[in-house]
Each structure stands twice: as C-alpha cells, then as structure tokens.
Design an enzyme around this catalytic site. Structure first.
Site, PDB file in Angstrom:
ATOM      1  N   CYS A   1      -9.555  11.420  12.149  1.00 47.31           N
ATOM      2  CA  CYS A   1      -9.262  10.025  12.484  1.00 47.31           C
ATOM      3  C   CYS A   1      -7.996   9.939  13.342  1.00 47.31           C
ATOM      4  CB  CYS A   1      -9.088   9.225  11.192  1.00 47.31           C
ATOM      5  SG  CYS A   1      -8.565   7.519  11.439  1.00 47.31           S
TER       6      CYS A   1
ATOM      7  N   CYS B   1     -22.890  -5.371   5.330  1.00 44.35           N
ATOM      8  CA  CYS B   1     -22.983  -4.554   6.546  1.00 44.35           C
ATOM      9  C   CYS B   1     -24.432  -4.409   7.028  1.00 44.35           C
ATOM     10  CB  CYS B   1     -22.395  -3.161   6.302  1.00 44.35           C
ATOM     11  SG  CYS B   1     -20.594  -3.131   6.208  1.00 44.35           S
TER      12      CYS B   1
ATOM     13  N   CYS C   1     -19.221   0.183  13.816  1.00 45.53           N
ATOM     14  CA  CYS C   1     -17.935   0.839  13.553  1.00 45.53           C
ATOM     15  C   CYS C   1     -18.061   2.357  13.558  1.00 45.53           C
ATOM     16  CB  CYS C   1     -17.345   0.360  12.230  1.00 45.53           C
ATOM     17  SG  CYS C   1     -18.360   0.703  10.770  1.00 45.53           S
TER      18      CYS C   1
ATOM     19  N   ASP D   1       0.776  -1.235   0.000  1.00 42.45           N
ATOM     20  CA  ASP D   1       0.000   0.000   0.000  1.00 42.45           C
ATOM     21  C   ASP D   1       0.810   1.288   0.000  1.00 42.45           C
ATOM     22  OD1 ASP D   1       0.859   0.323   2.599  1.00 42.45           O
ATOM     23  OD2 ASP D   1      -1.120   0.244   3.520  1.00 42.45           O
TER      24      ASP D   1
ATOM     25  N   LEU E   1      -3.279  -6.390   2.865  1.00 41.65           N
ATOM     26  CA  LEU E   1      -3.498  -6.614   1.435  1.00 41.65           C
ATOM     27  C   LEU E   1      -2.228  -6.337   0.628  1.00 41.65           C
ATOM     28  CD1 LEU E   1      -6.960  -4.846   1.009  1.00 41.65           C
ATOM     29  CD2 LEU E   1      -6.535  -7.308   1.203  1.00 41.65           C
TER      30      LEU E   1
END
Length: 379
Positions: free
Chosen positions: A216, A190, A196, A136, A171
């Site tokens: 965040c 979901c 969440c 990533d 990933l």
C-alpha cells in the site's frame, strides 16, 4: 431507566453536532468477535509489514474490554473530511507533490482528541459515569466499532464507508462505564462494486476486504523505513505522503452530504505544492513548514526520500539539480533514492559519468542503486 438512556443519548448527539462531529452512535463494548479474528489473520499473514506495534498490541486491540474491562459502551464519533474536489487529477501534474487529503491541514489526531475530551467531560458530568477517549493512535479497532454502531461499514478497501459521507471520515471514540442502549449496526452496501480494488496502483488488495499493507502506498510513504522496494517506485507517481485512490474511487462519495462548516479545509500551500521546494528541505525547514501537520511525524528523511521518488517519476529534467545535491545527504535512504531519480532524469551519458565518481558510497543500499542503475535506460 429507559427515560434516562434516552436523555443521555439525546444529550450526546446534540453535543456531538454542536462541537463539530457529523455522526455520533453507540456500540456495546463487548460486541467485536469477528473483527478480532480478522485482525489476527492480518498479522499472521505478515500484511502489517514493519508495523511491529500491531503484533505487540494484538490482544489489547482485539476487544475494547481488553483495553478497559470496566467499559460498557463505546460512543463512536465521526467527522467528515471530504475534499471539495476529486484529488486524483493532481496525479497528472508530475512536477507537483501529492499529499493525501487528510494530511493537508492540522493533525487530525490533535483536532479530534481535543473535541473528544471536551465532549467526554460534559458527558461524565451529566451521567456520573467514568470515561476514556481514544483516537487511532491507541489500540482500538475504530472501524469495526463504527460499523457496529451504525456509522458505516468497512468497504472492500477496508476503510469505513458511509451512505452519508462516502469514504471520508475521521473517527474517534469515548469509552464509558455507562451501559447505553446500542444503535443498530450498518449493513454492507458495496454489492458487486470493485472500484476501490481496481484503482489501486500497487495491487495492495489480495482479496476484497483484505489489505496487504506492504504493498500500500500509504504504508510505504508513511510507515516504511529505509529504501522503498523497487517494484513500487514507479507506481507511486507523485504521491509523497499517503494515497487517496481507493477512497476517491468509492461511488458512495457522490451521495455524500455537504461537509460541516467546522470541517478542516486544506492549506492553500498543500493543495498542489511544487516538488522542487520540498527537495531542498533540511530538517529545520521541514519541521517549520509542517508544524502541526501529521506529515511532520514521518521525519525529514522519509519525506525527502518520497519526494525523490516523485522526482524520478516526474519526467521533468529540471529537477535533476535538486536530486544531485542530495547525493551527499546524511541519510542513506535519501542518497539511494537520489540515485534512482537521477537515472530517470539524466541522459544515459550524463548518468554514466556521474556514476564513475560515486560508486564508493559506504552504504550497501546506495551502492546497489548505483550498480543497478548503470544498466537502466535513461532519458
């Protein structure tokens, strides 16, 4: 042709399992139109904050073909890193430092990339096709690709969710010029769940499936430079690197399969480390302790800045001595957060006496903290 495709896909999935991946599925390289629009909207709203590279790589990130026009297929790989226990109880132990589950061992970029290269080399030798590997750090939209390949779906917290592994997946991808038959995409499971979204301590989700990174805690502790905005400091608690709340709250975690034996296990000294140790780190000690860890990438100054906020939230006055020693630190952000922490760990009288001799700091952020904290009630 069909027989060749079947052989190559069986080879890939067998190799993936043997090398330590928990899932391996195929997506077409040209199958990401919706994701590109969502990414553009994210950047145009400013949700990326200080991550200027997201705007700079917007076009390349929008499609695998923008990164490599010759690519025909994307082989998506996933590795389960689910913890052995719920990480959230550590949030109540305020004299301890809470490091995100994924960062409690070796840097996963290095681990995954090594495995990807090994697997890609074997596939290239078998197929004769060209290959490129990406983790990533490259401009690849891995989560949408993983959804197209059928590994999971992007949940309301914007992370990938799997029916087999919950929200805990690393990933990686292998791009290839081989036109492999794609696997079926995964559907969103979901439903009406908001676990969440509701657990987020800073309300970082303006809507389901939309993240404002500027709010965040993972972004604030890792990507954000300088002083942390005051409105988020108390909510950070003892989170000094990343935040697992939205991942840990996902109900799909309880259905997760047992992790692979090759899964990275947490270092014992990173499961519940004492804050006091980290507050004493200089650059050399920081680098030595976090050798091979993703934490090392943020540098000592940002790390200690985060630890000072945790100290200020701890309610443990014995940490004040460590914070006081950082009032002379070379980093202005560290000095500023030391002031904020001391305002919460000292009595009002002690803090006022300390402030009289410290208001002459040359940095504007530090001076602002001294002046603001003069009016803040202390213990």
């Amino acid at each position: 042709m069909a027989e060749r495709q079947d052989r190559l896909k069986r080879f890939l999935k067998d190799e993936a399992r043997a090398i330590g991946f928990d899932a391996c599925r195929i997506a077409r390289a040209d199958d990401m139109p919706d994701s590109a629009a969502a990414l553009r909207d994210f950047v145009e709203n400013g949700y990326h904050g200080q991550m200027a590279w997201m705007n700079e790589t917007l076009e390349r990130r929008s499609s695998p073909l923008s990164l490599w026009p010759e690519a025909r297929s994307v082989i998506m790989l996933a590795m389960n890193y689910g913890p052995d226990e719920d990480p959230r109880p550590l949030l109540e132990r305020r004299d301890r430092a809470n490091i995100s589950v994924y960062a409690r061992n070796r840097d996963y970029h290095d681990v995954i990339k090594g495995k990807l290269k090994q697997m890609a080399g074997r596939f290239a030798a078998r197929s004769g096709a060209d290959v490129k590997v990406f983790v990533d750090t490259a401009p690849v939209m891995e989560k949408p690709l993983a959804e197209k390949a059928g590994i999971g779906w992007q949940g309301k917290h914007t992370n990938l969710v799997s029916r087999d592994y919950g929200s805990w997946l690393f990933l990686g991808s292998i791009f290839t010029t081989e036109a492999l038959d794609p696997d079926s995409a995964e559907k969103d499971h979901c439903g009406s769940c908001r676990a969440c979204l509701d657990v987020c301590p800073t309300d970082a989700f303006p809507a389901p499936y939309r993240l404002d990174a500027r709010r965040c805690i993972s972004y604030l502790t890792i990507e954000h430079h300088g002083v942390i905005p005051e409105e988020f400091r108390s909510a950070m608690g003892n989170r000094i690197y990343g935040c697992d709340d939205c991942l840990a709250a996902c109900p799909w975690n309880k259905f997760a399969e047992t992790a692979s034996e090759m899964k990275l296990s947490a270092r014992a000294d990173l499961k519940a480390p004492e804050l006091s140790m980290f507050l004493g780190f200089d650059d050399a000690a920081f680098r030595k302790f976090f050798t091979g860890s993703p934490v090392k990438r943020i540098g000592r100054d940002r790390f200690v800045r985060n630890c000072l906020i945790a100290a200020g939230n701890s309610g443990h006055p014995h940490l004040a001595a460590h914070c006081r020693s950082l009032l002379e630190d070379d980093s202005a952000a560290v000095r500023a957060m030391a002031v904020w922490a001391l305002a919460r760990l000292l009595s009002k009288t002690e803090f006022a006496a300390l402030a009289k001799s410290r208001l002459r700091d040359t940095d504007e952020d530090v001076r602002r903290e001294w002046k603001r904290e003069e009016e803040v009630p202390c213990i």
